[in-house]
Design a protein around this motif. Structure first.
Motif, PDB file in Angstrom:
ATOM      1  N   ARG A   1     -11.311   2.951   1.846  1.00 51.78           N
ATOM      2  CA  ARG A   1     -11.211   2.659   3.278  1.00 51.78           C
ATOM      3  C   ARG A   1     -12.272   3.406   4.063  1.00 51.78           C
ATOM      4  O   ARG A   1     -12.465   4.603   3.872  1.00 51.78           O
ATOM      5  CB  ARG A   1      -9.822   3.093   3.745  1.00 51.78           C
ATOM      6  CG  ARG A   1      -9.553   3.079   5.235  1.00 51.78           C
ATOM      7  CD  ARG A   1      -8.075   3.395   5.443  1.00 51.78           C
ATOM      8  NE  ARG A   1      -7.698   3.522   6.836  1.00 51.78           N
ATOM      9  CZ  ARG A   1      -7.515   4.694   7.442  1.00 51.78           C
ATOM     10  NH1 ARG A   1      -7.692   5.831   6.789  1.00 51.78           N
ATOM     11  NH2 ARG A   1      -7.153   4.721   8.710  1.00 51.78           N
TER      12      ARG A   1
ATOM     13  N   TYR B   1       0.400  -4.209   3.233  1.00 53.28           N
ATOM     14  CA  TYR B   1       0.919  -3.296   4.249  1.00 53.28           C
ATOM     15  C   TYR B   1       1.412  -1.984   3.648  1.00 53.28           C
ATOM     16  O   TYR B   1       1.991  -1.971   2.574  1.00 53.28           O
ATOM     17  CB  TYR B   1       2.087  -3.940   5.010  1.00 53.28           C
ATOM     18  CG  TYR B   1       1.732  -5.122   5.892  1.00 53.28           C
ATOM     19  CD1 TYR B   1       0.417  -5.382   6.287  1.00 53.28           C
ATOM     20  CD2 TYR B   1       2.728  -5.979   6.347  1.00 53.28           C
ATOM     21  CE1 TYR B   1       0.127  -6.459   7.118  1.00 53.28           C
ATOM     22  CE2 TYR B   1       2.443  -7.059   7.176  1.00 53.28           C
ATOM     23  CZ  TYR B   1       1.135  -7.301   7.558  1.00 53.28           C
ATOM     24  OH  TYR B   1       0.853  -8.365   8.373  1.00 53.28           O
ATOM     25  N   GLY B   2       1.161  -0.930   4.402  1.00 48.80           N
ATOM     26  CA  GLY B   2       1.773   0.357   4.111  1.00 48.80           C
ATOM     27  C   GLY B   2       2.987   0.515   5.003  1.00 48.80           C
ATOM     28  O   GLY B   2       4.122   0.222   4.624  1.00 48.80           O
ATOM     29  N   ARG B   3       2.720   0.891   6.257  1.00 48.69           N
ATOM     30  CA  ARG B   3       3.819   1.211   7.169  1.00 48.69           C
ATOM     31  C   ARG B   3       4.776   0.048   7.425  1.00 48.69           C
ATOM     32  O   ARG B   3       5.985   0.221   7.402  1.00 48.69           O
ATOM     33  CB  ARG B   3       3.253   1.754   8.492  1.00 48.69           C
ATOM     34  CG  ARG B   3       2.762   3.170   8.362  1.00 48.69           C
ATOM     35  CD  ARG B   3       1.839   3.571   9.491  1.00 48.69           C
ATOM     36  NE  ARG B   3       0.533   2.946   9.379  1.00 48.69           N
ATOM     37  CZ  ARG B   3      -0.443   3.090  10.264  1.00 48.69           C
ATOM     38  NH1 ARG B   3      -0.236   3.826  11.341  1.00 48.69           N
ATOM     39  NH2 ARG B   3      -1.622   2.516  10.081  1.00 48.69           N
TER      40      ARG B   3
ATOM     41  N   GLU C   1     -12.230  -2.086   2.286  1.00 50.56           N
ATOM     42  CA  GLU C   1     -11.477  -1.980   3.548  1.00 50.56           C
ATOM     43  C   GLU C   1     -12.292  -1.336   4.666  1.00 50.56           C
ATOM     44  O   GLU C   1     -12.346  -0.117   4.790  1.00 50.56           O
ATOM     45  CB  GLU C   1     -10.186  -1.176   3.314  1.00 50.56           C
ATOM     46  CG  GLU C   1      -9.334  -1.079   4.574  1.00 50.56           C
ATOM     47  CD  GLU C   1      -8.019  -0.311   4.393  1.00 50.56           C
ATOM     48  OE1 GLU C   1      -7.780   0.251   3.306  1.00 50.56           O
ATOM     49  OE2 GLU C   1      -7.252  -0.271   5.351  1.00 50.56           O
TER      50      GLU C   1
ATOM     51  N   LEU D   1      -4.114  -5.074   6.789  1.00 47.20           N
ATOM     52  CA  LEU D   1      -3.346  -3.841   6.911  1.00 47.20           C
ATOM     53  C   LEU D   1      -2.453  -3.993   8.127  1.00 47.20           C
ATOM     54  O   LEU D   1      -2.707  -4.834   9.003  1.00 47.20           O
ATOM     55  CB  LEU D   1      -4.294  -2.660   7.052  1.00 47.20           C
ATOM     56  CG  LEU D   1      -5.318  -2.726   8.182  1.00 47.20           C
ATOM     57  CD1 LEU D   1      -4.921  -1.838   9.321  1.00 47.20           C
ATOM     58  CD2 LEU D   1      -6.679  -2.346   7.654  1.00 47.20           C
ATOM     59  N   SER D   2      -1.398  -3.183   8.212  1.00 52.20           N
ATOM     60  CA  SER D   2      -0.529  -3.323   9.389  1.00 52.20           C
ATOM     61  C   SER D   2      -1.020  -2.459  10.545  1.00 52.20           C
ATOM     62  O   SER D   2      -0.754  -2.786  11.706  1.00 52.20           O
ATOM     63  CB  SER D   2       0.938  -3.068   9.054  1.00 52.20           C
ATOM     64  OG  SER D   2       1.160  -1.808   8.486  1.00 52.20           O
ATOM     65  N   GLY D   3      -1.697  -1.356  10.242  1.00 52.30           N
ATOM     66  CA  GLY D   3      -2.426  -0.619  11.266  1.00 52.30           C
ATOM     67  C   GLY D   3      -1.631  -0.114  12.464  1.00 52.30           C
ATOM     68  O   GLY D   3      -2.163  -0.088  13.568  1.00 52.30           O
TER      69      GLY D   3
ATOM     70  N   LYS E   1      -8.965   0.742  -4.186  1.00 54.74           N
ATOM     71  CA  LYS E   1      -9.106   0.578  -2.727  1.00 54.74           C
ATOM     72  C   LYS E   1      -9.971   1.698  -2.171  1.00 54.74           C
ATOM     73  O   LYS E   1      -9.898   2.833  -2.651  1.00 54.74           O
ATOM     74  CB  LYS E   1      -7.750   0.628  -2.051  1.00 54.74           C
ATOM     75  CG  LYS E   1      -7.839   0.388  -0.541  1.00 54.74           C
ATOM     76  CD  LYS E   1      -6.541   0.718   0.180  1.00 54.74           C
ATOM     77  CE  LYS E   1      -6.632   2.075   0.828  1.00 54.74           C
ATOM     78  NZ  LYS E   1      -5.495   2.375   1.729  1.00 54.74           N
TER      79      LYS E   1
ATOM     80  N   ALA F   1       0.870  -1.183   0.000  1.00 46.08           N
ATOM     81  CA  ALA F   1       0.000   0.000   0.000  1.00 46.08           C
ATOM     82  C   ALA F   1       0.907   1.233   0.000  1.00 46.08           C
ATOM     83  O   ALA F   1       1.530   1.570   1.004  1.00 46.08           O
ATOM     84  CB  ALA F   1      -0.898  -0.007   1.229  1.00 46.08           C
TER      85      ALA F   1
ATOM     86  N   LYS G   1     -10.111  -6.263   2.821  1.00 51.98           N
ATOM     87  CA  LYS G   1      -8.921  -5.824   3.574  1.00 51.98           C
ATOM     88  C   LYS G   1      -9.328  -5.445   4.988  1.00 51.98           C
ATOM     89  O   LYS G   1     -10.163  -4.557   5.178  1.00 51.98           O
ATOM     90  CB  LYS G   1      -8.263  -4.633   2.875  1.00 51.98           C
ATOM     91  CG  LYS G   1      -7.068  -4.069   3.630  1.00 51.98           C
ATOM     92  CD  LYS G   1      -6.220  -3.145   2.777  1.00 51.98           C
ATOM     93  CE  LYS G   1      -5.102  -2.541   3.600  1.00 51.98           C
ATOM     94  NZ  LYS G   1      -4.157  -1.757   2.803  1.00 51.98           N
TER      95      LYS G   1
HETATM   96  P1  13P Z   1      -0.949   0.338   7.053  1.00 49.48           P
HETATM   97  O1  13P Z   1      -0.415  -1.027   6.710  1.00 49.48           O
HETATM   98  O2  13P Z   1       0.139   1.358   7.247  1.00 49.48           O
HETATM   99  O3  13P Z   1      -1.963   0.301   8.147  1.00 49.48           O
HETATM  100  O4  13P Z   1      -1.686   0.888   5.765  1.00 49.48           O
HETATM  101  C1  13P Z   1      -2.411   0.067   4.967  1.00 49.48           C
HETATM  102  C2  13P Z   1      -3.495   0.813   4.281  1.00 49.48           C
HETATM  103  O5  13P Z   1      -3.558   0.834   3.095  1.00 49.48           O
HETATM  104  C3  13P Z   1      -4.511   1.491   5.095  1.00 49.48           C
HETATM  105  O6  13P Z   1      -5.532   1.912   4.260  1.00 49.48           O
END
Ligand code: 13P
Length: 342
Positions: A146, A299-301, A185, A268-270, A144, A28, A227
């Protein structure tokens, strides 16, 4: 009611298949300029369009075969779809060269849900079909959107759950009509003091209302991806549940609410630490119990934290940052198979 044309169903399933190859997950990389602000500030990087481009160029020019070994799709922000590298190549082309499917975040962010107690809904349905048709022409094949939910004594409220389920369902059906696979999501935030039982309860409520609503909107379940957050205790709760407990609660919530027709679930990593995001995903995949869906990362973060820090706007650090990124991706890949090598 009208069913989707067989050719459209096939097209959606083909996109899903490309996204859920075993041992792969999604990156992400769709942070808006405003959500990058704090992260760039912390690193002393000026939040300009060029720096955002340089950062994403660093990520997407990771060695071709290594990148595609672990990553099947990348979610982009609008700005990135139309940016070019320093050598005048479209960033989206770098992904195509790596056999990675480009996707696009199409929601326009959170807004207060009036009538609720500090809850949100998500904007962006206006003109969504035209925007999706254009993004498809420009090379994106999935989207996507959210919505978020908070846990407190009185939330998530019925109003927030019903409103956001309808928003997500409407979004998903519009995307499918534009030949894009929607990643749906409904993120239950882990802010708060609640215990894991409360998080389990909230996931069951939110997801059961969501799937009822997707059914009402005739969303084609075989052509979507769900997601979700993992089921965890709140960040401010003194108990940090071990991976087995997280796995058991996460799988229980999904078994009770998500139809087996859904072809994949991604997490998600959240805000979990990089390490927790990996070991918890591994425990989920290693958990013995009924799991009719591939369960992988989006995952984003947890994929980018260390790479972004290593890069910190310094062009001489590009290779180091890429190596760090690949290491996180490799661990996530192992975890998605339940084969993490401790
Ligand atoms: P994180 O993994 O950083 O929570 O982000 C994923 C994401 O796309 C949230 O919408």
């Amino acid at each position: 009611y009208t069913k989707l044309e067989p050719a459209l169903c096939q097209e959606l399933q083909k996109i899903v298949d490309a996204l859920i190859a075993p041992g792969k997950g999604l990156l992400a990389s769709d942070e808006s300029p405003s959500s990058l602000q704090k992260r760039f500030d912390d690193l002393g990087v000026e939040n300009t369009e060029t720096n955002r481009r340089d950062y994403r160029q660093m990520l997407f020019s990771v060695d071709k075969s290594q990148f595609s070994k672990y990553i099947s799709g990348v979610i982009l922000h609008h700005e990135t779809v139309y940016q070019k590298t320093t050598d005048d190549v479209e960033l989206i082309e770098l992904l195509r060269e790596r056999n990675v499917v480009p996707g696009i975040k199409v929601d326009k962010g959170l807004v207060p849900l009036f009538g609720s107690k500090d809850e949100n809904t998500t904007e962006g349905l206006d003109n969504l079909q035209e925007r999706c048709i254009q993004y498809k022409r420009d090379g994106c094949h999935f989207t996507k959107w959210r919505c978020t939910f908070t846990i407190s004594e009185t939330t998530p409220s019925q109003l927030a759950m019903v409103t956001n389920a309808n928003v997500l369902a409407r979004y998903a059906s519009i995307c499918q009509s534009a030949r894009m696979v929607p990643i749906i999501e409904p993120e239950i935030l882990s802010n708060g003091t609640h215990g894991i039982n409360r998080a389990l309860e909230a996931h069951e409520e939110v997801l059961s209302i969501l799937f009822r609503t997707l059914q009402e909107h005739r969303v084609y379940l075989e052509g979507m991806i769900l997601k979700v957050a993992m089921v965890l205790s709140g960040i401010k709760n003194s108990v940090n549940c071990n991976p087995q407990i997280v796995a058991e609660n996460t799988i229980t919530a999904l078994q009770r609410t998500v139809p087996p027709a859904v072809p994949a679930i991604v997490f998600l990593s959240g805000g979990q630490s990089d390490e927790d995001a990996v070991v918890n995903l591994n425990a989920i995949n290693a958990y013995e119990g009924r799991k009719p869906w591939p369960l992988t990362f989006c995952y984003g973060r947890a994929l980018q934290n260390t790479a972004m820090e290593t890069w910190s706007g310094n062009s001489e650090k590009v290779e180091d940052a890429q190596a760090v990124f690949l290491e996180r991706a490799r661990l996530c890949s192992q975890a998605s198979l339940g084969e993490l090598d401790f």
